[in-house]
Design an enzyme around this catalytic site. Structure first.
Site: not given
Length: 185
Positions: A14, A168, A171, A174
């Site tokens: 996250t 985002a 990763c 994410t």
């Protein structure tokens, strides 16, 4: 705990970011919940308001563990009203010393009008040197992007959204579905 295929590594999947600038505090998280290599949910809310809306809180880690810690933090805030740092230190002490709490797997970012703190299960309460902090698997990407944008963007939310999008894009744990909470400071 760094292998994302290991179910114990779930808290790495996250990204949570907090930015303070020009009288505004913004906390953002992505919405992806992953178990190993599988995306279980894409729109989870990992940031929220606690303490009557006066504190923003975000977590990376096991959801039930994080909620247990948020409840404990709120109890500490009732005991020490308007003293987030004191409440955070008391929570960290408990987390470090109580056997039941030592098993909890989560990291927290909490912020009020005065400070932003990262609370860890190792007993750490860290206040960032700069006005930006992040946790989670995409945390370093979001942190680097936000710090790079900080001097060039005036709005905390704009910085946060752009930085989270960069995280985002890099990763795999994410996603681009962001939850956003703001507080005037």
């Amino acid at each position: 705990m760094t292998n994302p295929q290991d179910s114990k590594a779930i808290w790495h999947g996250t990204t949570v970011l907090a930015v303070r600038k020009n009288g505004k505090l913004v906390m953002l998280s992505d919405g992806q919940v992953s178990m190993g290599q599988t995306i279980m949910k894409g729109n989870a809310r990992k940031v929220r308001r606690i303490a009557g809306g006066q504190i923003l809180a975000g977590f990376a880690g096991a959801t039930a563990d994080a909620f247990t810690l948020f409840e404990r933090l709120e109890a500490k805030l009732e005991r020490f009203p308007d003293q987030l740092q004191r409440a955070a230190v008391e929570l960290a002490k408990d987390w470090r010393t109580e056997k039941y709490l030592q098993k909890l797997e989560a990291l927290l970012i909490v912020a009020d009008k005065h400070s932003t703190l990262v609370i860890t299960g190792a007993g750490d309460v860290l206040e960032p040197e700069h006005h930006v902090v992040s946790i989670g698997s995409g945390g370093n990407y979001a942190l680097a992007a936000a710090r790079g944008l900080y001097d060039y963007e005036e709005d905390a939310e704009t910085i946060g959204r752009k930085a989270m999008q960069i995280a985002a894009d890099i990763c795999v744990y994410t996603n681009g579905h962001f939850s956003v909470e703001t507080l005037e400071i």
